[in-house]
Write an enzyme that holds these catalytic residues in place. Structure first.
Site, PDB file in Angstrom:
ATOM      1  N   TYR A   7       3.673  34.017  -7.840  1.00  0.00           N
ATOM      2  CA  TYR A   7       4.154  33.294  -6.648  1.00  0.00           C
ATOM      3  C   TYR A   7       5.593  32.787  -6.824  1.00  0.00           C
ATOM      4  O   TYR A   7       6.099  32.070  -5.981  1.00  0.00           O
ATOM      5  CB  TYR A   7       3.176  32.197  -6.200  1.00  0.00           C
ATOM      6  CG  TYR A   7       2.816  31.115  -7.193  1.00  0.00           C
ATOM      7  CD1 TYR A   7       3.781  30.242  -7.702  1.00  0.00           C
ATOM      8  CD2 TYR A   7       1.493  30.914  -7.584  1.00  0.00           C
ATOM      9  CE1 TYR A   7       3.446  29.237  -8.579  1.00  0.00           C
ATOM     10  CE2 TYR A   7       1.143  29.908  -8.466  1.00  0.00           C
ATOM     11  CZ  TYR A   7       2.123  29.068  -8.969  1.00  0.00           C
ATOM     12  OH  TYR A   7       1.799  28.069  -9.837  1.00  0.00           O
ATOM     13  N   GLY A  66       0.686  25.260 -28.335  1.00  0.00           N
ATOM     14  CA  GLY A  66      -0.522  24.706 -28.951  1.00  0.00           C
ATOM     15  C   GLY A  66      -1.787  24.929 -28.153  1.00  0.00           C
ATOM     16  O   GLY A  66      -2.880  24.561 -28.599  1.00  0.00           O
TER      17      GLY A  66
HETATM   18  C1  HXC Z   1      -1.169  14.164  -6.989  1.00  0.00           C
HETATM   19  C2  HXC Z   1      -0.505  13.670  -9.141  1.00  0.00           C
HETATM   20  C3  HXC Z   1      -1.612  14.363  -9.669  1.00  0.00           C
HETATM   21  C4  HXC Z   1      -2.522  14.986  -8.741  1.00  0.00           C
HETATM   22  C5  HXC Z   1      -0.472  13.570 -11.320  1.00  0.00           C
HETATM   23  N1  HXC Z   1       0.158  13.188 -10.205  1.00  0.00           N
HETATM   24  N2  HXC Z   1      -1.547  14.303 -11.022  1.00  0.00           N
HETATM   25  N3  HXC Z   1      -0.278  13.569  -7.821  1.00  0.00           N
HETATM   26  N4  HXC Z   1      -2.255  14.860  -7.395  1.00  0.00           N
HETATM   27  N5  HXC Z   1      -3.570  15.667  -9.155  1.00  0.00           N
HETATM   28  C6  HXC Z   1       1.367  12.386 -10.114  1.00  0.00           C
HETATM   29  C7  HXC Z   1       1.247  11.032 -10.793  1.00  0.00           C
HETATM   30  O1  HXC Z   1       0.596  10.068  -9.961  1.00  0.00           O
HETATM   31  C8  HXC Z   1       2.715  10.692 -11.038  1.00  0.00           C
HETATM   32  O2  HXC Z   1       3.349  10.271  -9.859  1.00  0.00           O
HETATM   33  C9  HXC Z   1       3.319  12.037 -11.366  1.00  0.00           C
HETATM   34  O3  HXC Z   1       2.430  13.016 -10.815  1.00  0.00           O
HETATM   35  C10 HXC Z   1       3.430  12.269 -12.862  1.00  0.00           C
HETATM   36  O4  HXC Z   1       2.140  12.109 -13.428  1.00  0.00           O
HETATM   37  P1  HXC Z   1       1.915  11.702 -14.965  1.00  0.00           P
HETATM   38  O5  HXC Z   1       0.463  11.785 -15.230  1.00  0.00           O
HETATM   39  O6  HXC Z   1       2.646  10.443 -15.251  1.00  0.00           O
HETATM   40  O7  HXC Z   1       2.755  12.885 -15.685  1.00  0.00           O
HETATM   41  P2  HXC Z   1       2.639  13.507 -17.126  1.00  0.00           P
HETATM   42  O8  HXC Z   1       1.867  12.600 -18.042  1.00  0.00           O
HETATM   43  O9  HXC Z   1       4.007  13.913 -17.494  1.00  0.00           O
HETATM   44  O10 HXC Z   1       1.705  14.808 -16.902  1.00  0.00           O
HETATM   45  C11 HXC Z   1       2.209  15.960 -16.252  1.00  0.00           C
HETATM   46  C12 HXC Z   1       1.133  16.641 -15.393  1.00  0.00           C
HETATM   47  C13 HXC Z   1      -0.165  16.918 -16.222  1.00  0.00           C
HETATM   48  C14 HXC Z   1       1.747  17.922 -14.855  1.00  0.00           C
HETATM   49  C15 HXC Z   1       0.767  15.724 -14.224  1.00  0.00           C
HETATM   50  O11 HXC Z   1      -1.105  17.607 -15.421  1.00  0.00           O
HETATM   51  C16 HXC Z   1       0.129  17.721 -17.461  1.00  0.00           C
HETATM   52  O12 HXC Z   1       0.393  17.151 -18.514  1.00  0.00           O
HETATM   53  N6  HXC Z   1       0.109  19.076 -17.364  1.00  0.00           N
HETATM   54  C17 HXC Z   1       0.447  19.998 -18.473  1.00  0.00           C
HETATM   55  C18 HXC Z   1      -0.404  21.221 -18.541  1.00  0.00           C
HETATM   56  C19 HXC Z   1      -0.556  22.000 -17.239  1.00  0.00           C
HETATM   57  O13 HXC Z   1      -0.252  21.496 -16.145  1.00  0.00           O
HETATM   58  N7  HXC Z   1      -1.048  23.227 -17.367  1.00  0.00           N
HETATM   59  C20 HXC Z   1      -1.307  24.111 -16.232  1.00  0.00           C
HETATM   60  C21 HXC Z   1      -0.307  25.200 -16.167  1.00  0.00           C
HETATM   61  S1  HXC Z   1      -0.883  26.432 -15.034  1.00  0.00           S
HETATM   62  P3  HXC Z   1       3.600   8.688  -9.502  1.00  0.00           P
HETATM   63  O14 HXC Z   1       4.370   8.719  -8.223  1.00  0.00           O
HETATM   64  O15 HXC Z   1       2.229   8.100  -9.370  1.00  0.00           O
HETATM   65  O16 HXC Z   1       4.378   8.123 -10.656  1.00  0.00           O
HETATM   66  C22 HXC Z   1       0.453  27.115 -14.253  1.00  0.00           C
HETATM   67  C23 HXC Z   1       0.389  28.408 -13.434  1.00  0.00           C
HETATM   68  C24 HXC Z   1      -0.926  28.809 -12.939  1.00  0.00           C
HETATM   69  O17 HXC Z   1       1.486  26.637 -14.360  1.00  0.00           O
HETATM   70  C25 HXC Z   1      -0.934  30.013 -12.036  1.00  0.00           C
HETATM   71  C26 HXC Z   1      -2.346  30.536 -11.917  1.00  0.00           C
HETATM   72  C27 HXC Z   1      -2.483  31.854 -11.279  1.00  0.00           C
HETATM   73  P1  NAP Z   2      -1.690  25.257 -20.681  1.00  0.00           P
HETATM   74  O1  NAP Z   2      -2.591  25.575 -21.822  1.00  0.00           O
HETATM   75  O2  NAP Z   2      -1.916  23.977 -19.957  1.00  0.00           O
HETATM   76  O3  NAP Z   2      -0.199  25.364 -21.180  1.00  0.00           O
HETATM   77  C1  NAP Z   2       0.834  24.507 -20.829  1.00  0.00           C
HETATM   78  C2  NAP Z   2       1.470  23.995 -22.104  1.00  0.00           C
HETATM   79  O4  NAP Z   2       2.677  23.326 -21.781  1.00  0.00           O
HETATM   80  C3  NAP Z   2       0.603  23.030 -22.889  1.00  0.00           C
HETATM   81  O5  NAP Z   2       0.517  23.451 -24.219  1.00  0.00           O
HETATM   82  C4  NAP Z   2       1.346  21.703 -22.808  1.00  0.00           C
HETATM   83  O6  NAP Z   2       1.181  20.959 -24.012  1.00  0.00           O
HETATM   84  C5  NAP Z   2       2.771  22.168 -22.615  1.00  0.00           C
HETATM   85  N1  NAP Z   2       3.612  21.189 -21.935  1.00  0.00           N
HETATM   86  C6  NAP Z   2       3.369  20.581 -20.740  1.00  0.00           C
HETATM   87  N2  NAP Z   2       4.341  19.713 -20.473  1.00  0.00           N
HETATM   88  C7  NAP Z   2       5.236  19.787 -21.489  1.00  0.00           C
HETATM   89  C8  NAP Z   2       6.463  19.131 -21.776  1.00  0.00           C
HETATM   90  N3  NAP Z   2       6.971  18.224 -20.951  1.00  0.00           N
HETATM   91  N4  NAP Z   2       7.116  19.454 -22.927  1.00  0.00           N
HETATM   92  C9  NAP Z   2       6.598  20.362 -23.782  1.00  0.00           C
HETATM   93  N5  NAP Z   2       5.448  21.016 -23.556  1.00  0.00           N
HETATM   94  C10 NAP Z   2       4.768  20.720 -22.431  1.00  0.00           C
HETATM   95  O7  NAP Z   2      -1.778  26.400 -19.555  1.00  0.00           O
HETATM   96  P2  NAP Z   2      -1.599  27.988 -19.608  1.00  0.00           P
HETATM   97  O8  NAP Z   2      -2.463  28.531 -18.542  1.00  0.00           O
HETATM   98  O9  NAP Z   2      -1.732  28.496 -20.974  1.00  0.00           O
HETATM   99  O10 NAP Z   2      -0.088  28.179 -19.114  1.00  0.00           O
HETATM  100  C11 NAP Z   2       0.902  28.764 -19.943  1.00  0.00           C
HETATM  101  C12 NAP Z   2       1.987  29.393 -19.090  1.00  0.00           C
HETATM  102  O11 NAP Z   2       1.453  30.479 -18.344  1.00  0.00           O
HETATM  103  C13 NAP Z   2       2.623  28.450 -18.085  1.00  0.00           C
HETATM  104  O12 NAP Z   2       4.004  28.738 -17.965  1.00  0.00           O
HETATM  105  C14 NAP Z   2       1.941  28.824 -16.801  1.00  0.00           C
HETATM  106  O13 NAP Z   2       2.706  28.510 -15.669  1.00  0.00           O
HETATM  107  C15 NAP Z   2       1.814  30.329 -16.989  1.00  0.00           C
HETATM  108  N6  NAP Z   2       0.802  30.977 -16.150  1.00  0.00           N
HETATM  109  C16 NAP Z   2      -0.508  30.806 -16.433  1.00  0.00           C
HETATM  110  C17 NAP Z   2      -1.442  31.464 -15.656  1.00  0.00           C
HETATM  111  C18 NAP Z   2      -2.909  31.370 -15.930  1.00  0.00           C
HETATM  112  O14 NAP Z   2      -3.692  31.955 -15.190  1.00  0.00           O
HETATM  113  N7  NAP Z   2      -3.337  30.680 -16.966  1.00  0.00           N
HETATM  114  C19 NAP Z   2      -1.025  32.270 -14.591  1.00  0.00           C
HETATM  115  C20 NAP Z   2       0.339  32.401 -14.326  1.00  0.00           C
HETATM  116  C21 NAP Z   2       1.243  31.749 -15.133  1.00  0.00           C
HETATM  117  P3  NAP Z   2       1.231  19.340 -24.087  1.00  0.00           P
HETATM  118  O15 NAP Z   2       0.331  18.830 -23.041  1.00  0.00           O
HETATM  119  O16 NAP Z   2       0.809  19.037 -25.495  1.00  0.00           O
HETATM  120  O17 NAP Z   2       2.655  18.949 -23.880  1.00  0.00           O
END
Ligand code: HXC
Ligand code: NAP
Length: 291
Positions: free
Chosen positions: A155, A24
């Protein structure tokens, strides 16, 4: 043509049913859009049904093809089983699984609570395992050939400070890709991965480059090609890897990062900074040492 153009021109994914986790937003949404344009029936899934419904309505309007939103937290095996059941109910089969959902944020590791570390491992590694296992069991039982595409990062093999839970989990997903590519090939199941470098998305940039870090660390400067990735480039690669054109590619991880990780790895890549004029002088100095 340019690198931002769609690569395939026909309905190369016609008849396929593709499930994209995290479909999404960000890269998942871009891949889903392209798969749908190429004729696939796409199921997008994540935790937020509102987000999925909005994305599917938007994409459906663009592609004229059906996109089905299903809420599923990939950390729960029961919810993943329900995702599979919903997919079968809607489209009658599933041909491709894209494990794209992820969680990540930057932090010194010693600042993390145990639950914070677990949260990332659970979304990335356990989530990919849950989906792969549930769909894999189904495909094997039904004797249905299928393809899994895992989205990792560069990484996954180098490791990286400040995103240690993500690096740990992505390394696990990469190991799973290569392991099952061999074990499940006999069932006609292919497993590949894409390792993207920087592709700007809101989800990643908000958590990895918050505040003025975007300006402080211009990430395009880390890339030998001096730019970040375009979503269509990644969608092109993903479409190829889930299509039948890549039928002999199995267990592969394809890096798409403009050479970024190798720039950091090569011992003498810092010599890029030497001005052209200095090379005459350096060559003379080296030749003078002969004998
Ligand atoms: C330290 C943190 C924190 C932060 C959350 N926590 N954010 N700790 N620094 N910035 C802690 C919280 O206090 C909690 O611990 C635990 O993590 C879980 O947090 P919640 O908010 O309850 O979790 P949740 O609602 O499940 O959310 C998950 C999330 C959030 C990962 C924290 O950011 C999320 O929903 N992310 C989804 C999308 C995403 O991350 N996209 C990026 C992908 S990029 P405690 O101990 O307090 O309970 C990628 C690759 C990039 O993957 C590579 C680039 C080159
Ligand atoms: P993003 O938009 O934040 O995508 C992450 C997605 O995962 C969101 O749609 C989120 O939706 C979903 N998600 C998170 N927790 C989930 C859960 N527990 N169950 C089901 N869905 C969940 O970020 P993005 O950059 O597009 O990342 C996509 C992929 O590319 C990831 O695997 C990331 O590691 C990889 N990647 C990205 C980059 C970059 O530069 N962007 C580089 C290297 C790798 P909800 O919050 O609605 O659940």
């Amino acid at each position: 043509m340019t690198y931002t153009d769609p690569m395939f021109k026909n309905k190369e994914l016609d008849g396929k049913v593709i499930v994209v986790t995290g479909g999404g937003s960000g890269l998942g949404k871009s891949m889903s859009r392209y798969f749908s344009l190429l004729g696939a029936k796409v199921v997008i899934t994540s935790r937020s049904i509102e987000k999925l419904q909005k994305a599917s309505a938007e994409l459906q309007k663009e592609t004229g093809n059906e996109i089905h939103p299903v809420a599923c937290d990939v950390r729960s095996y029961e919810e993943v089983e329900n995702l599979l059941a919903e997919t079968l109910k809607k489209f009658g089969k599933a041909d491709v699984l894209v494990n794209n959902a992820a969680g990540n944020f930057i932090s010194p590791t010693e600042r993390l609570s145990s639950n914070a570390f677990d949260t990332i491992i659970d979304i990335v590694l356990k989530g990919s395992k849950n989906c792969t296992l549930a769909f894999g069991k189904h495909w094997i039982k039904e004797k249905q050939p299928a393809t899994v595409l895992n989205i990792v990062t560069t990484y996954a093999w180098t490791g990286s400070g400040y995103v240690v839970p993500s690096a740990t989990a992505k390394a696990g997903v990469l190991a799973m890709t290569r392991s099952l590519a061999v074990e499940w090939a006999k069932y006609g199941i292919r497993m590949n991965a894409i390792a993207p470098g920087p592709f700007p998305t809101k989800g990643a940039w908000d958590r990895l480059l918050p505040g003025d870090l975007k300006e402080k660390f211009d990430i395009s400067k880390k890339v030998p090609l001096k730019r970040v990735g375009e979503h269509q480039e990644l969608a092109n690669l993903a479409a190829y890897l889930v299509s039948d054109y890549s039928a002999y590619i199995n267990g592969e991880v394809v890096t798409i990062d403009g050479g970024e990780w190798l720039q950091g790895a090569g011992e003498f890549n810092m010599l890029e900074k030497i001005p052209k004029e200095l090379w005459d002088q350096l060559e003379m100095m080296i030749r003078a040492k002969k004998g």
